[in-house]
Design an enzyme around this catalytic site. Structure first.
Site, PDB file in Angstrom:
ATOM      1  N   ASP A 137       6.480  25.921  33.126  1.00  9.53           N
ATOM      2  CA  ASP A 137       7.670  26.723  32.852  1.00  9.53           C
ATOM      3  C   ASP A 137       7.224  27.976  32.103  1.00  9.53           C
ATOM      4  O   ASP A 137       6.658  27.890  31.007  1.00  9.53           O
ATOM      5  CB  ASP A 137       8.640  25.896  32.010  1.00  9.53           C
ATOM      6  CG  ASP A 137       9.946  26.616  31.702  1.00  9.53           C
ATOM      7  OD1 ASP A 137       9.969  27.870  31.711  1.00  9.53           O
ATOM      8  OD2 ASP A 137      10.941  25.933  31.433  1.00  9.53           O
ATOM      9  N   GLY A 138       7.495  29.140  32.668  1.00  5.88           N
ATOM     10  CA  GLY A 138       7.059  30.390  32.069  1.00  5.88           C
ATOM     11  C   GLY A 138       7.619  30.627  30.685  1.00  5.88           C
ATOM     12  O   GLY A 138       6.954  31.204  29.812  1.00  5.88           O
ATOM     13  N   ASP A 155       7.827  38.345  37.478  1.00  9.36           N
ATOM     14  CA  ASP A 155       8.028  38.391  38.934  1.00  9.36           C
ATOM     15  C   ASP A 155       8.837  37.166  39.335  1.00  9.36           C
ATOM     16  O   ASP A 155       8.334  36.240  39.976  1.00  9.36           O
ATOM     17  CB  ASP A 155       6.662  38.429  39.626  1.00  9.36           C
ATOM     18  CG  ASP A 155       6.781  38.557  41.135  1.00  9.36           C
ATOM     19  OD1 ASP A 155       7.899  38.766  41.632  1.00  9.36           O
ATOM     20  OD2 ASP A 155       5.743  38.429  41.811  1.00  9.36           O
TER      21      ASP A 155
END
Length: 278
Positions: A137-138, A155
């Site tokens: 998970d970013g 992005d």
């Protein structure tokens, strides 16, 4: 055969592609993924029936999300990409020899896998030895990495479901902390014609966190309305004043959309877009 894929861009707007065949369809724990061969745009990649890229016009998005910031930062050695599991953004970042390390954090392993299998024109980005791919998970990843990156690229997919948190003020604060003292963030920020309220909210949030903030535009035929926006948010470097055309000179002939002239023009905003952020 008369087969078509249709993206429902809004309740009142659709975009359709005539399809030769369905290459692959699969479901991950996060979303549905599909690859089609189309008559007009070549290979088409979708997530949850939304267009992510096509073979014919992906270069616009990937060049414009990447080279703007990389043409302004004098020493972009450590790069983070949140999302971008198809590989197109890292493909463009890799053109810059000044970059030493590229970390890509993608929440869905299946995106990387299907791209490597069916989208070699973007998945070639994974072949560079400077790239590290982390399936995570970013948001959680970026919380735990402070003062580390020169440029962070967001992005992401559209702001729905698991990606929604990538567009909030709290997340931008995490990004700010993860950047070095002269760092830059770039994010995709949807389409001004129909997402005006969303864009207004995003840039209001960014201005609370970063001292230098501006939208810029690119034109992508297969994205809703054709006009797409990005956010440039910087601690130090200015999107025009610090532009250095020398940073793309070595590979300029290989690019299809980005030029230093297009860089400057992308920030010349139509009045209705200016009105959204002022």
């Amino acid at each position: 055969m008369n087969l078509w894929f249709t993206e429902n861009q809004t309740d009142n707007l659709r975009l359709s592609f005539r399809v030769k065949n369905l290459v692959e369809f699969r479901k991950s724990k996060f979303q549905t993924l599909a690859v089609y061969d189309t008559v007009e745009y070549g290979r088409l990649f979708t997530l949850d029936d939304f267009v992510m890229l096509t073979e014919k016009d992906e270069f616009v998005y990937h060049e414009m999300i990447s080279h703007i910031a990389l043409s302004c930062h004098p020493k972009p050695e450590n790069i983070l990409v949140i999302g971008g599991g198809d590989g197109g953004t890292i493909r463009e970042i890799e053109r810059h020899s000044r970059v030493k390390n590229i970390t890509l954090v993608e929440i869905d392993r299946e995106v990387v896998e299907i791209s490597k299998k069916h989208l070699p024109f973007v998945a070639c980005g994974f072949d560079d030895e400077r790239v590290s791919v982390i399936i995570d998970d970013g948001i959680e990843y970026i919380k735990n990495h402070k003062n580390k990156f020169d440029i962070i690229f967001i992005d992401s997919t559209d702001p729905v479901a698991f990606a929604e948190g990538l567009f909030h003020t709290d997340f931008y604060k995490f990004v700010f902390d993860a950047l070095k003292k002269d760092g830059i963030m770039v994010a995709q920020t949807e389409y001004p014609f129909l997402k005006g309220d969303f864009i207004k909210e995003v840039f209001s949030s960014l201005k609370q966190v970063f001292p230098i903030v501006s939208p810029y535009l690119a034109f992508i035929p297969t994205y809703p309305t054709g006009m797409w926006s990005f956010a440039f948010a910087s601690k130090k470097y200015h999107y025009i004043n610090d532009l250095n055309p020398e940073f793309t000179k070595d590979f300029a002939e290989k690019l299809k959309y980005y030029t230093p002239e297009v860089h400057k023009a992308a920030f010349a905003l139509p009045k209705f877009v200016k009105d959204l952020i002022e």
